[in-house]
Each structure stands twice: as C-alpha cells, then as structure tokens.
Design an enzyme around this catalytic site. Structure first.
Site, PDB file in Angstrom:
ATOM      1  N   ASN A 155      -6.064  -3.792  -4.418  1.00  0.00           N
ATOM      2  CA  ASN A 155      -5.993  -5.275  -4.022  1.00  0.00           C
ATOM      3  C   ASN A 155      -5.546  -6.018  -5.168  1.00  0.00           C
ATOM      4  O   ASN A 155      -6.485  -6.073  -6.156  1.00  0.00           O
ATOM      5  CB  ASN A 155      -7.430  -5.503  -3.377  1.00  0.00           C
ATOM      6  CG  ASN A 155      -7.533  -4.975  -1.875  1.00  0.00           C
ATOM      7  OD1 ASN A 155      -6.629  -5.020  -1.275  1.00  0.00           O
ATOM      8  ND2 ASN A 155      -8.686  -4.146  -1.606  1.00  0.00           N
ATOM      9  N   GLU A 189      -5.967   2.352  -2.183  1.00  0.00           N
ATOM     10  CA  GLU A 189      -5.013   1.312  -2.272  1.00  0.00           C
ATOM     11  C   GLU A 189      -5.713   0.171  -3.426  1.00  0.00           C
ATOM     12  O   GLU A 189      -6.631   0.634  -4.130  1.00  0.00           O
ATOM     13  CB  GLU A 189      -5.210   0.416  -1.086  1.00  0.00           C
ATOM     14  CG  GLU A 189      -6.539  -0.364  -0.505  1.00  0.00           C
ATOM     15  CD  GLU A 189      -6.552  -0.926   0.684  1.00  0.00           C
ATOM     16  OE1 GLU A 189      -5.568  -0.591   1.504  1.00  0.00           O
ATOM     17  OE2 GLU A 189      -7.222  -1.905   0.778  1.00  0.00           O
ATOM     18  N   PHE A 244     -20.970  -6.273  17.830  1.00  0.00           N
ATOM     19  CA  PHE A 244     -20.429  -7.075  16.531  1.00  0.00           C
ATOM     20  C   PHE A 244     -19.170  -8.085  17.075  1.00  0.00           C
ATOM     21  O   PHE A 244     -18.389  -8.337  16.154  1.00  0.00           O
ATOM     22  CB  PHE A 244     -20.221  -6.113  15.551  1.00  0.00           C
ATOM     23  CG  PHE A 244     -21.292  -5.431  15.000  1.00  0.00           C
ATOM     24  CD1 PHE A 244     -22.313  -5.951  14.307  1.00  0.00           C
ATOM     25  CD2 PHE A 244     -21.536  -3.999  15.424  1.00  0.00           C
ATOM     26  CE1 PHE A 244     -23.393  -5.145  13.890  1.00  0.00           C
ATOM     27  CE2 PHE A 244     -22.557  -3.428  15.212  1.00  0.00           C
ATOM     28  CZ  PHE A 244     -23.580  -3.879  14.365  1.00  0.00           C
ATOM     29  N   LYS A 272       0.963  -1.140  -0.023  1.00  0.00           N
ATOM     30  CA  LYS A 272       0.098   0.103  -0.028  1.00  0.00           C
ATOM     31  C   LYS A 272       0.925   1.054   0.160  1.00  0.00           C
ATOM     32  O   LYS A 272       0.509   2.253  -0.661  1.00  0.00           O
ATOM     33  CB  LYS A 272      -0.917   0.219   1.082  1.00  0.00           C
ATOM     34  CG  LYS A 272      -2.017  -1.230   1.050  1.00  0.00           C
ATOM     35  CD  LYS A 272      -2.923  -1.452   2.340  1.00  0.00           C
ATOM     36  CE  LYS A 272      -3.983  -2.356   2.026  1.00  0.00           C
ATOM     37  NZ  LYS A 272      -3.458  -3.660   1.346  1.00  0.00           N
ATOM     38  N   GLU A 284      -2.069   7.470   7.604  1.00  0.00           N
ATOM     39  CA  GLU A 284      -2.584   8.408   6.859  1.00  0.00           C
ATOM     40  C   GLU A 284      -3.660   9.426   7.223  1.00  0.00           C
ATOM     41  O   GLU A 284      -4.231   8.622   8.110  1.00  0.00           O
ATOM     42  CB  GLU A 284      -3.025   8.022   5.452  1.00  0.00           C
ATOM     43  CG  GLU A 284      -4.233   6.783   5.452  1.00  0.00           C
ATOM     44  CD  GLU A 284      -4.491   6.278   4.218  1.00  0.00           C
ATOM     45  OE1 GLU A 284      -3.560   6.372   3.130  1.00  0.00           O
ATOM     46  OE2 GLU A 284      -5.458   5.502   4.024  1.00  0.00           O
ATOM     47  N   GLU A 330      -9.196   0.795  -5.216  1.00  0.00           N
ATOM     48  CA  GLU A 330     -10.087   1.341  -4.264  1.00  0.00           C
ATOM     49  C   GLU A 330      -9.917   2.670  -4.028  1.00  0.00           C
ATOM     50  O   GLU A 330      -8.854   3.262  -3.811  1.00  0.00           O
ATOM     51  CB  GLU A 330      -9.822   0.614  -2.737  1.00  0.00           C
ATOM     52  CG  GLU A 330     -10.183  -0.879  -3.102  1.00  0.00           C
ATOM     53  CD  GLU A 330     -10.219  -1.500  -1.778  1.00  0.00           C
ATOM     54  OE1 GLU A 330     -10.090  -0.709  -0.670  1.00  0.00           O
ATOM     55  OE2 GLU A 330     -10.945  -2.867  -1.868  1.00  0.00           O
TER      56      GLU A 330
END
Length: 668
Positions: free
Chosen positions: A290, A288, A348, A116, A200, A275
């Site tokens: 993938n 980034e 979650f 990345k 970032e 992305e």
C-alpha cells in the site's frame, strides 16, 4: 518546508493530518462534499473548499476539483490520506504538472507497487515469495473461470487498485465465479474509479502481517517493524496491534529486509506498507504494497515514538530521514480497535444515522498507559451511506500486551454512542476472548468464532455478581435521591433504600441484601453468601457507571429501562431489574409480548442504495436465488430468497435510497 497544504480526504484521516500540520505550523485546506459540509475536518482546517455532491465519484475522486481547490487557496502540497486518490499515480502526476507537491511516494513507485498485479511481478524479481495466482488483468467471466480452475479453489478475486476490503471476493466453486466477478468489478469501480481485477489462491486460516516502511528522496529507506492485522471481517481490518505476538526477532529481521528490498527497488520515498500473508505452515508470502498511509498507522507510531504524517511531509519537502535503521527501537505493545457504524447482530451490516450521543473516553497518558482517540466525527454528525463506516479508532499503548488489552477494554466500556448501531460491545468481547488474549489469531477468527454474527453473552457466575452490584448501586442512588425530595407524604413505616432486594439478570433471579456503609454499598448474595462492596460517584443520567467493585476499577455502560437498566461490560450485555421481593413475585407473573412474524416480506437489513432488482413480480424463485443488490458504505450486498416462493409486489427500483427494515418486496 511547505507553508500551506491541502488534505484531499475527509473524516478521521483529514483531522489526523490537520493536527500534525498545525503542530508543524503549516496552514491547512480542507475539501468537502455536500454530505460533509458540517464535518469536524472542515472546521479544523484554516480554509475549506466544496468539491462536489456526496458520491465520491463526483467529489473526492475528481482530480480536477482537487487541483482547482489548490489553486484557489494557493496550497503548495496535497496530502491524500488513504483511500480515494491516495494510490493513483495519475493524480500525483497532475499535481506535479501544476507545480503542487504530492505528500506521498513518486508516481513510478505508485505504479509499480500500488498496482497489485505489477507489485507481485516485482516481488518475484527481487526474490520475495508471492501468493500463487495469475499475474495479469482478467478480461471476462469465462477467462476468470478458466484461471480459477487452473489455480484450484478456493480463490480470491481482487481489485488491482483496491484496498480496505473493497473489490475482494472469495470464490469456493466454479458456479460462484460469475456473481463474485461482477461484484468485485462493480465495487472497485465505485470505490477506486477502475474495475480491473486479478485472481490468486486464497490461503485459509492465515495471518495478515504488514511492515511499515519510510523512505526519503535521497535513497534512504528504513522500517518500523510489523503490525498484526489478522482480525478482519469481510477482508476489512477491525483490530490491529504492534508488534505481532506471532513474530520472533529472526522473522522480524527477514520480513523487514524483504520490505526494504521492495521499497528500494522502486526508489520509495514516503510512508508505505508491505503486506504479507502467513500460512499455517508459517511460510510468508508477499500480498501487496500500500503506497500510502494505513488506517492502522497509530499503533506503529506509539511503539516507535514517531509521527508518520510528519515524516511524510518532511520527505515530500525534500528533507532527509533523521534516523537510520539502527536508531529504530520499538517499545511496549499498542492495540487499535476500529469503532464502526455496523450491526454485529446482523452479521456486521452497515448502519447509518445521526450521532445523538458521542462521548469517547478522555485521551491521555496515565500510569504508564497511553490512550489515543482518532476520530472525524462529533455529537450530531451524520454517518452517511456514501462513505466507509469508521466512527473512531481507539488506540492503547502499554508496556505489555496484557496491559494494552486491559486498557483497550476499559476504553471500550467507557465509549458511549447513540443514534447508530455500533460494534463497541463486539470489540470488547474480542478483547476478552481466550483466543485473542492468547494471540491465537487468523484472518478467519471472526468467521470461526462468530459465524452468524455476534450475539452478546449473558453474564454468569462471578461476572453476574458484578452486573448485579452495578444495578443495585445505581438503583440505590436513584432511591436516595427520591427520598431527598421535599414535601413527600409520610408513610406508616419508614422506607429504607438499603435492605432486601430481588435482582433479575435476564431470566435469573438473585436475592440480595444491601447495606450502605462508609466503605460503599455492600451487596450480599443470599444463595451463595458472597459479599461485594461497590463505590462510585455515579449520578442518574450518566451513561457509564465508573467505580470500583471490591477495589477493582470497573466501567459499565447502562441505559435505563423500566425497573432497571440494560448493562454492558467486557462484551457481556444483560437487562438487570431491581425489585423488592414482593415486586419480583408479581413481575414474574406478567405475560411476555411476542413479536409478530414477517416471513412474507423481504426487508432491507440496512440503510442503502438499491443497485438492482434481480426479479420481477410473479416470478417463481428458489431458496438462495438473488432478489436484490444493495450498496452501503462502498460495499455491495446480495439479498437472497430464504425460501422457495413467488414474488409479489416489488416496492423499490434501482437508484432508490431505502431505510433499514424498509420492505423491498413481498411474496405472493
């Protein structure tokens, strides 16, 4: 074309790749850890090879074991799926050195875009806007704090080799740097075999938009439009769709050109995803790339009418792309929901256990709607602490977004899982949410709408009538069956299944009158005068009531309880009890049992592995201080003190496996 390929992965994606290979008449080899020896992907493949114990670092991440499995089975190529070794250039190079094809991009593309940090640098070179940040590896906490201060909070600490939300932490202030830096490094090392991280700027209230690209080994690259992946929880996608309700044709053209420019810059020759993050100001920033297949690839497959796995295999074998950009036509809307083993009521947290019941709705194409179920489990499968919590993916495709949402809701209401806690009711609630239906999405959607986890709503108004009708209809069927039992004692007065009833939905009572007619069961609500007719072929024992209410198709999950059922539909849940009027009066007098308190105990919120215990017996702690760090499904969770106190007995140590609600420690 290859004659035999090995799938260096597990679960749902391994099954997905095997299905396409089988259609292409390519033999397949599965690999498995000890935890997966009875998994469906092992049975689906033509051959299977054990590669190690359950931890991924000792099995699915061990390159030597994968290569040995290829040699033992004469596999000519390897499809890595997603996660694990899928974005490691070293793996692709080792395969090449052993004359085994890698079904993915070339190693140089993986290094340039899979990393990345390097990807951000390359994006800047080709003129694509990137998120402000420090484009380099962070060596230590002191450097991390200095960089974060310079960027300005909030910032995001991210694993350079990361994906799937692992190794990602939001930091809102300098005091949070140390802990989150350590957690990000630890998660990245555990999931990807390396702990490099960078920092970032964190862009709040943003959208996550990604573009699917596909290249071959002859310099051709095309894209298949975008996916909206903004519904996320802890940086992991939960619901995805294609196309995005936010993107117009002009923006679609622009980000498509950016994605192709990035892919061409590294001679990209497989399926990949570029992305972007989109701020409130509608400015796009490269996030980034993938360099692999994405979990959410089915939504693109359905709107584009392609098989991305097949295209990856063909590209890896040297074939040219069979279509150009002008041949790409996107039709309708597709939505994917990830059915996960997690507890929405506990914010979650992951859940583990055995699937006592696993009954997805039947896939197929009906009335212009496609329902697709991608899964790597079956009834009896074990959901382990060692891997991610994905149980299945429900994908619906229809001519419009509204129709795709409606089909998704119907599928969720018809999906039955028992044995682990799942997020199906939560997913159904999102489908019914006004913001989701309006396309008003952001990566903060779940945090904003469900800040303390998800608690199902109780039905009210007309929706309450629907639940009452289902409860009454189910009770009516049970009573009719009882009356058909032979040898019953005669009563002084005949008892009818229909007639006056009292239904309680939670604490609300509804007096109704039932009438069994040729059209179905008529339910009349005495207070409002509303009348509804239900019809179904439901029989006792079925976990889903499928039928019609006033002519509309309805699917409601139901579980029997004393005098009634727990009903779930469209994200609403309620305990519905059916009484005679006299029974209802007596039931109202019964005392309620109250739960005992456990304020002096720290319990595990999920089955997990103890990473470390941060306190010792006799230590005074303040509210908010870390007590214990646990790990489940590749994610670390810090358990903190909820109040000031003194630590008493500690029952666990690092390395222990603990069950949900296990007592970790007690306060003195």
């Amino acid at each position: 074309m290859f004659k035999k390929i090995l799938i260096a992965n597990r679960g749902e994606i391994a099954c997905r790749v095997i299905a396409t290979a089988r259609r292409m008449r390519i033999a397949t080899v599965a690999v498995y850890s000890d935890a997966d020896k009875d998994s469906p992907h092992v049975d689906m493949a033509d051959e299977a090879v054990r590669i190690g114990p359950p931890p991924a670092a000792e099995s699915y991440l061990v390159i030597e074991n994968i290569v040995a499995a290829c040699k033992a089975t004469s596999a000519e190529a390897v499809h890595p799926g997603y996660g694990f070794l899928s974005e490691q250039a070293a793996f692709a190079r080792v395969l090449d050195a052993n004359n085994i094809a890698f079904i993915g991009p070339n190693p140089k593309a993986i290094e340039a875009m899979g990393d990345k940090i390097e990807a951000k640098k390359l994006a800047q070179l080709v003129g694509v806007a990137t998120v402000p940040g420090f484009p380099g590896v962070i060596d230590d906490i002191t450097q991390a704090a200095e960089i974060a201060d310079a960027i300005g909070y909030p910032v995001m600490i991210k694993a350079s080799a990361g994906g799937g939300g692992r190794g990602m932490r939001i930091v809102s202030a300098r005091k949070e740097i140390a802990e989150n830096f350590a957690r990000a490094q630890s998660e990245a090392t555990s999931a990807f075999g390396e702990g490099r991280v960078f920092i970032e700027k964190f862009i709040a209230s943003s959208r996550h938009i990604e573009v699917q690209v596909l290249g071959d080994k002859h310099g051709n690259v095309i894209h298949f439009g975008e996916r909206e992946c903004s519904i996320q929880r802890r940086h992991q996608k939960v619901i995805e769709e294609a196309p995005s309700p936010f993107i117009d044709d002009e923006i679609r053209r622009k980000i498509g050109e950016w994605a192709i420019a990035l892919a061409e810059a590294v001679n990209y020759d497989s399926a990949g995803t570029v992305e972007f993050i989109v701020g409130e100001d509608k400015n796009f920033y490269f996030l980034e790339m993938n360099t692999r297949l994405q979990v959410e690839h089915p939504v693109t497959e359905l709107v584009a009418g392609i098989d991305l796995v097949e295209q990856m295999i063909r590209s890896a074998s040297g074939e040219k792309l069979r279509a150009g950009q002008a041949d790409v036509h996107l039709k309708g809307c597709a939505i994917e929901s990830r059915v996960l083993a997690e507890d929405p009521a506990r914010n979650f947290l992951p859940s583990t256990g055995r699937l006592r019941t696993y009954r997805p709705p039947p896939p197929g194409h009906r009335n212009g709607v496609t329902l697709r179920i991608d899964s790597g489990v079956r009834e009896g499968s074990e959901i382990s602490i060692h891997y991610d919590p994905l149980i299945a993916k429900i994908v619906t495709h229809a001519g419009s977004r509204t129709a795709a949402i409606k089909a998704q809701t119907q599928a969720l209401d018809s999906f039955v899982i028992e044995g682990v806690t799942d997020n199906i009711i939560f997913l159904a609630a999102v489908m019914a949410h006004r913001r989701f239906q309006a396309g008003d999405l952001s990566t903060a959607f779940i945090a904003e709408e469900y800040p303390r986890g998800f608690t199902p709503l109780a039905p009210e108004g007309v929706r309450a009538h629907l639940f009452a009708c289902v409860a009454a209809a189910a009770d009516h069927v049970v009573n009719e069956r009882k009356r058909a039992i032979s040898g019953r004692m005669r009563t002084a007065r005949p008892v009818r299944s229909a007639g006056a009833r009292a239904l309680t939905l939670g604490k609300n009572r509804h007096d109704v009158t039932l009438d069994d007619t040729d059209e179905g069961l008529t339910v009349r609500f005495e207070k409002t005068g509303h009348t509804h007719i239900s019809s179904s072929d439901w029989v006792p024992g079925q976990p889903v009531w499928n039928g019609t209410i006033d002519g509309e198709r309805v699917a409601v999950q139901l579980r029997p309880i004393l005098n009634g059922y727990t009903l779930a539909h469209a994200g609403f849940v309620v305990e519905a009890k059916v009484y005679t009027r006299r029974e209802a009066e007596l039931a109202a007098l019964m005392p309620e049992k109250k739960a005992s308190g456990g304020a002096k105990l720290l319990r595990s919120p999920m089955p997990a592995l103890v990473k470390s215990v941060e306190v010792v017996a006799g230590q005074a702690v303040k509210s908010g201080e870390p007590l214990c760090i646990i790990e489940a499904m590749k994610m670390e969770t810090v358990l903190r003190a909820e109040r000031d106190g003194t630590v008493g007995k500690i029952n666990v140590k690092a390395g222990d496996s603990i069950a949900v609600d296990a007592v970790i420690l007690a306060y003195a």
